[in-house]
Design a protein around this motif. Structure first.
Motif, short mmCIF file in Angstrom:
data_model
loop_
_atom_site.label_atom_id
_atom_site.label_comp_id
_atom_site.label_asym_id
_atom_site.label_seq_id
_atom_site.Cartn_x
_atom_site.Cartn_y
_atom_site.Cartn_z
N PRO A 100 0.80 -1.22 0.00
CA PRO A 100 0.00 0.00 0.00
C PRO A 100 0.84 1.28 0.00
CG PRO A 100 0.17 -0.82 2.22
CD PRO A 100 0.93 -1.80 1.35
N GLN A 101 2.13 1.18 -0.29
CA GLN A 101 2.96 2.38 -0.37
C GLN A 101 2.49 3.28 -1.51
OE1 GLN A 101 7.09 1.13 -0.63
NE2 GLN A 101 6.75 -0.48 0.89
N THR A 102 2.79 4.56 -1.39
CA THR A 102 2.31 5.51 -2.40
C THR A 102 3.43 6.03 -3.29
OG1 THR A 102 2.49 7.26 -0.73
CG2 THR A 102 0.33 6.25 -1.02
N ALA A 103 4.67 5.55 -3.10
CA ALA A 103 5.77 6.02 -3.96
C ALA A 103 6.89 4.99 -3.99
CB ALA A 103 6.31 7.36 -3.46
N ILE A 104 7.61 4.99 -5.12
CA ILE A 104 8.78 4.14 -5.29
C ILE A 104 9.78 4.89 -6.16
CG2 ILE A 104 7.67 2.97 -7.25
CD1 ILE A 104 9.33 0.49 -6.60
N MET A 105 11.05 4.81 -5.80
CA MET A 105 12.10 5.50 -6.56
C MET A 105 12.97 4.49 -7.30
SD MET A 105 14.98 8.26 -5.31
CE MET A 105 15.97 7.07 -4.42
N GLY A 106 13.24 4.78 -8.55
CA GLY A 106 14.09 3.92 -9.36
C GLY A 106 15.45 4.57 -9.60
N MET A 107 16.52 3.83 -9.27
CA MET A 107 17.88 4.25 -9.61
C MET A 107 18.26 3.61 -10.95
SD MET A 107 19.55 3.42 -5.88
CE MET A 107 21.23 3.51 -6.51
N HIS A 108 19.23 4.21 -11.64
CA HIS A 108 19.62 3.69 -12.94
C HIS A 108 21.13 3.74 -13.12
CE1 HIS A 108 15.34 4.81 -13.35
NE2 HIS A 108 15.30 3.69 -14.05
#
Length: 534
Positions: free
Chosen positions: A470-478
């Motif tokens: 139920p999290q509202t955000a996710i960050m992607g590294m590249h």
């Protein structure tokens, strides 16, 4: 004087347990830290060991009965050196009577052992699936590591069970052999279902007490419970704790009888850090962050195909990803970060950091600490949606996506605000190792207020991560890639990384999402700010 044998203190979430197996019966001698009884709860199996040397005097809670936290399960009496009643002194007044009694007992014992050998069996056990948590309904038999007739040691892995969250390991309850399999690979099983029949003793299930020299072996029964590693003898609880912490047993000083390594010895070694494995003794390659794709044997032919059932973990991953896209108003914003300062800092201190903390200084620690600081500034990004309610979390629990041979899992770093950079790197390294070995527990992946995923280790230049409800955000590294950048009116080659933040627009406004990602960019481009808390 009798000593109480008590159940351990159960966690708050565990109301009661079930006495599964008594490994000793009344009259049996036990040594300190030797396994006496196992208690099954709805989450884990707890081991109860002898608090001191002695003899089992009485069992108060039988197998199959329920018990509560710290309930008395039995009584432990004084050690019995001569094999008779420790409180009896009259036997010494009549030496001949004692000799006759011992002779009769010896004859009876030999007859019992001969009968046991002739019937071809030691004590039989049902090998059961573990008690699944409430959120897990069923599992699938993954791999049988032993087949009927194979000899196994106590605590040796017998079979893997795949659930929709983790892979559970079922180990041998004692030394012996598998007699019969009651579930095949690929079969669906329920919590505590019987998987196989197990017989104590030798590989043929006949035991090893029927030999002529069984009397002398009887004095060493404790060795069946202990395990010798090199020149060290470990108690079961010590062996388990040392394995969980990946310790070099040869460096642990045993304080038990005959130099036996006890649980307290391992705990002391962990606290002192005196039994860590050296780099040369660790056979695991240092870099295994990017596991290769599993090999699939495709049949030969002009247009070959092979159909295999999707693993339970893969089914769950697919279901959750589709659910996230269907139920959330998901949107992604992008930015880029100049990694020059982080890379310079890492290059300058990586050697002394590893020497001081016994862990390599990677990039993920910087991102976790920067995200922690940004989450404190933007509480909406750290919140979750529960029905029509918004739940604001006053702590930062950051999930770190880990790719394993069985699929993507997200173990959680707890209270990252109070963690040092070295603690973050150690925990992430541990997650990666246990993920590859299939040893992450359900408790490792529960909760989490924010997630970071790193596709850069596989070479991804840009991607759109999917939310982890139920999290509202996710960050992607590249991937870090050198590109020409305009810096103070000049073109310079800089190591750049694209960042992506996917967020639930029902909860987070676009302005907050963009500013959150900008805050992370600014913190990483000047890492001294969050390292110095300014």
């Amino acid at each position: 004087m009798a000593t109480d044998i008590k159940a351990p203190s159960f966690p708050e979430s565990v109301a009661e347990g079930t006495v599964a197996t008594w490994h000793k019966k009344p009259g049996d001698s036990v040594s300190r830290d030797e396994l006496i009884v196992e208690i099954e709860t709805d989450k884990v199996v707890l081991e109860v060991v002898a608090p001191e040397d002695g003899t089992i005097k009485e069992i108060l809670i039988d197998e199959g009965e329920t018990c509560e936290s710290e309930q008395v399960l039995g009584q432990l009496g004084e050690p019995n050196a001569d094999g008779g009643d420790a409180s009896s002194s009259d036997a010494s007044d009549d030496e001949s009577a004692s000799d006759d009694s011992a002779s009769d007992a010896e004859d009876s014992d030999k007859q019992e052992k001969a009968q046991k050998a002739s019937t071809g069996g030691g004590k039989s056990h049902d090998v059961k699936a573990p008690a699944f948590p409430e959120s897990v309904q069923e599992g699938t038999i993954g791999t049988w590591h032993k087949k009927p007739g194979d000899a196994v040691k106590r605590d040796e892995l017998i079979v893997d069970i795949e659930t929709d969250k983790v892979v559970l390991e079922v180990v041998a309850p004692a030394d012996g052999s598998l007699k019969e399999l009651k579930a095949e690979e690929g079969d669906t099983v329920e919590s505590e279902q019987v998987l196989a029949t197990f017989v104590e003793g030798g590989a043929d299930g006949s035991g090893s007490d029927s030999e002529e020299g069984s009397d002398s072996k009887g004095a060493d029964d404790k060795g069946d419970q202990d395990e010798q590693v090199g020149d060290k003898i470990l108690a079961p609880s010590a062996r388990k704790l040392a394995a969980e912490n990946d310790l070099d047993v040869s460096k642990i000083e045993g304080t038990g009888k005959g130099g036996r390594v006890l649980k307290e010895d391992v705990q002391r070694a962990i606290k002192e850090g005196s039994a860590k494995k050296s780099a040369s003794s660790d056979k695991t390659p240092a870099k295994k962050d990017a596991p290769s794709a599993p090999q699939v044997d495709v049949p030969e032919g002009d247009r070959p195909e092979k159909r295999v059932p999707m693993s339970r973990l893969r089914q769950t991953i697919a279901k959750r990803l589709v659910q996230a896209q269907q139920t959330a108003a998901m949107l992604t914003t992008y930015n880029e970060v100049d990694m020059t300062e982080v890379m310079n800092l890492r290059s300058q201190y990586k050697d002394v950091f590893q020497k001081t903390h016994d862990v390599k200084l990677g990039f993920m620690g910087f991102f976790v600490k920067a995200a922690t600081e940004a989450l404190k500034r933007f509480p909406d990004v750290n919140a979750s949606i529960d029905g029509t309610d918004i739940v604001y979390h006053g702590y930062q629990d950051i999930g770190v996506a880990v790719s394993t041979p069985r699929g993507l899992v997200v173990p959680v770093l707890r209270d990252t605000d109070s963690m040092k950079l070295a603690d973050v790197e150690k925990n992430i390294g541990d997650f990666g190792k246990r993920g590859r070995e299939g040893k992450l527990g359900i408790e490792d992946m529960q909760g989490g207020t924010f997630t970071i995923t790193n596709g850069g280790i596989f070479g991804s230049l840009m991607s759109t991560p999917i939310l982890n409800p139920p999290q509202t955000a996710i960050m992607g590294m590249h991937k870090i890639q050198e590109r020409p950048m305009a810096v103070n009116g000049k073109v310079e080659i800089r190591p750049m990384m694209y960042l992506a933040l996917s967020y639930d627009h029902r909860m987070i406004d676009g302005k907050d999402a963009v500013q959150f990602l900008v805050a992370i960019k600014e913190l990483l481009e000047d890492p001294a700010r969050f390292l110095l808390d300014v």
